[in-house]
Motif scaffolding. Structure first.
Motif, PDB file in Angstrom:
ATOM      1  N   ILE A   4       0.844  -1.206   0.000  1.00 52.55           N
ATOM      2  CA  ILE A   4       0.000   0.000   0.000  1.00 52.55           C
ATOM      3  C   ILE A   4       0.883   1.260   0.000  1.00 52.55           C
ATOM      4  O   ILE A   4       0.582   2.237  -0.689  1.00 52.55           O
ATOM      5  CB  ILE A   4      -0.943  -0.004   1.223  1.00 52.55           C
ATOM      6  CG1 ILE A   4      -1.969  -1.143   1.083  1.00 52.55           C
ATOM      7  CG2 ILE A   4      -1.660   1.342   1.375  1.00 52.55           C
ATOM      8  CD1 ILE A   4      -2.789  -1.391   2.328  1.00 52.55           C
ATOM      9  N   THR A  18       2.260   1.666  -3.351  1.00 53.29           N
ATOM     10  CA  THR A  18       1.160   2.081  -4.227  1.00 53.29           C
ATOM     11  C   THR A  18       0.886   3.571  -4.074  1.00 53.29           C
ATOM     12  O   THR A  18       0.688   4.283  -5.063  1.00 53.29           O
ATOM     13  CB  THR A  18      -0.119   1.275  -3.914  1.00 53.29           C
ATOM     14  OG1 THR A  18       0.151  -0.118  -4.068  1.00 53.29           O
ATOM     15  CG2 THR A  18      -1.257   1.666  -4.844  1.00 53.29           C
ATOM     16  N   TYR A  44       0.629  -2.490  -6.020  1.00 54.11           N
ATOM     17  CA  TYR A  44      -0.450  -2.932  -5.126  1.00 54.11           C
ATOM     18  C   TYR A  44      -0.642  -4.443  -5.209  1.00 54.11           C
ATOM     19  O   TYR A  44      -0.728  -5.129  -4.182  1.00 54.11           O
ATOM     20  CB  TYR A  44      -1.753  -2.213  -5.496  1.00 54.11           C
ATOM     21  CG  TYR A  44      -2.907  -2.582  -4.592  1.00 54.11           C
ATOM     22  CD1 TYR A  44      -3.009  -2.047  -3.321  1.00 54.11           C
ATOM     23  CD2 TYR A  44      -3.882  -3.479  -5.018  1.00 54.11           C
ATOM     24  CE1 TYR A  44      -4.059  -2.383  -2.482  1.00 54.11           C
ATOM     25  CE2 TYR A  44      -4.935  -3.834  -4.186  1.00 54.11           C
ATOM     26  CZ  TYR A  44      -5.017  -3.276  -2.918  1.00 54.11           C
ATOM     27  OH  TYR A  44      -6.052  -3.642  -2.086  1.00 54.11           O
TER      28      TYR A  44
END
Length: 423
Positions: free
Chosen positions: A165, A168, A292
């Motif tokens: 995350i 990302t 991700y």
């Protein structure tokens, strides 16, 4: 029967209470991860957002392409110097105590750059001073995110997915950067500078109210700390050096390519402003999605992390080498998309190998060295590509392709997860 029923009701009530408490704790951690992820997003916006604006800055400030590349480079060079210091302080004082003042300093740097660009005729050198302060702030913010995630979760599965995350968010910043930079600059060319303090303020508020940093006991004195860090690095130097090298080269290639694309789209294809931002968003969007997915997929499997990194580097090497043979715009973008996927699946794996392979007491320092290497790549990518563009575009792709092939070999022979151990 009535007594048993009462006991059963108490048991059920206690279990429900524990369940709700656990769910609330997980929800709090989810918001904490989102808040922490805002830091790489903001730091990336603060740097990458300026890339599509560089040609405009050259005209407005009457500077050369090399000078404009220094607006990106000075941010990263300063960060390289201060990152190890920030890493050590975060191990000693705690992550939030370093991150929040660093974000504040980055905001102040943004204000200086914005105000001087707005009010002064010869603002270039003062803009560089503002960018220097931003770089110091970035040194104490983004690199500390990796060890903070490692501190928050005991499960390597959670660490890997959370780092996915984080990467990302970092990549999302790169996707949004060319679009936002172009949109802001289409209003007033220096407006991207003004947006940086706003983004930093939002991130500061999220960190203050939504993140509870795990308590870190004060470690040994500096001499003892350096002695132990040196011992850990010496024992793990082969795989650590490999990851440091690959991380730096990936950022060198990524920011070099972005600088090249930004210049070529405008000078050769006549594509500027928002349209240019959208073109740059294609490879970066692919990188974001790949990060991700990779973060979710690798879980705790260190061997898988190595081979996913290997595949990503092979994709990057192939795409950059093939680029030297074609000039078609859409083929250019398509090959950069493939390269973006390669970088995207590699980064979460490298983050996880670093974070899960080093004990908590030294995680901030070791991961800060890794972050320094990444910033070295960011710092030197644009100016070196700017110099090579004056000579031959083919040289650019030979260089980038050769570096990508070298990374493939380093990954294959230098990263051996089964031998990772901390002593």
């Amino acid at each position: 029967m009535e007594y048993t029923g009462t006991l059963w009701e108490k048991y059920v009530s206690e279990e429900e209470r524990k369940k709700k408490k656990k769910e609330k704790k997980l929800e709090d951690k989810r918001w904490a991860v989102v808040s922490i992820a805002s830091i790489p997003l903001v730091m990336t916006l603060g740097n990458s957002m300026l890339i599509p604006v560089l040609p405009t800055m050259e005209k407005e400030l009457d500077i050369t392409p090399f000078q404009s590349s220094l607006i990106i480079t000075v941010y990263s060079v300063v960060a390289i110097i201060f990152i190890p210091i920030a890493g050590y302080l975060s191990d000693r004082w705690g992550r939030k105590r370093v991150i929040i003042p660093s974000l504040l300093l980055a905001a102040i740097g943004g204000v200086i750059s914005a105000f001087t660009a707005w009010q002064l005729q010869n603002a270039y050198w003062l803009i560089l001073i503002g960018r220097t302060l931003q770089g110091i702030g970035a040194a104490g913010a983004f690199p500390i995110v990796l060890p903070l995630i490692g501190d928050m979760f005991h499960s390597e599965d959670k660490v890997s997915s959370s780092l996915g995350i984080i990467e990302t968010a970092n990549t999302l910043g790169k996707v949004l950067s060319p679009i936002l930079g172009a949109v802001f600059a289409s209003v007033i060319w220096f407006l991207p500078f003004f947006s940086i303090p706003v983004f930093c303020t939002i991130s500061i508020l999220m960190m203050v109210f939504l993140v509870k940093s795990p308590k870190i006991e004060e470690g040994p004195n500096l001499n003892e700390f350096l002695r132990k860090t040196k011992k850990i690095y010496k024992h793990n130097r082969r795989w650590l050096k490999s990851i440091f090298f690959i991380g730096g080269i990936l950022m060198f290639i990524l920011f070099g390519v972005l600088f090249y694309l930004s210049s070529v789209l405008e000078s050769k294809y006549g594509i500027g402003n928002i349209k240019k931002g959208l073109f740059l968003a294609f490879p970066l969007g692919a990188l974001c999605i790949a990060s991700y997915i990779a973060g979710k997929a690798i879980k705790e499997n260190k061997s898988l992390m190595k081979w996913v990194t290997f595949i990503g580097l092979v994709l990057l090497a192939i795409s950059t080498v093939v680029l030297s043979f074609f000039e078609s715009l859409w083929l250019l973008i398509g090959l950069f998309v493939i390269g973006g996927i390669g970088i995207g699946i590699s980064l979460p794996c490298l983050d996880s190998l670093i974070t899960s392979g080093i004990e908590e007491e030294f995680r901030g320092t070791i991961s800060s060295i890794y972050s320094s290497m990444r910033f070295i790549g960011v710092a030197f990518g644009p100016p070196i590509i700017a110099i090579l563009m004056k000579k031959s575009n083919i040289l650019i792709f030979y260089l980038l392709g050769g570096l990508a092939v070298l990374c493939v070999l380093v990954c294959l022979f230098g990263i051996k997860p089964e031998k990772h151990a901390v002593r």
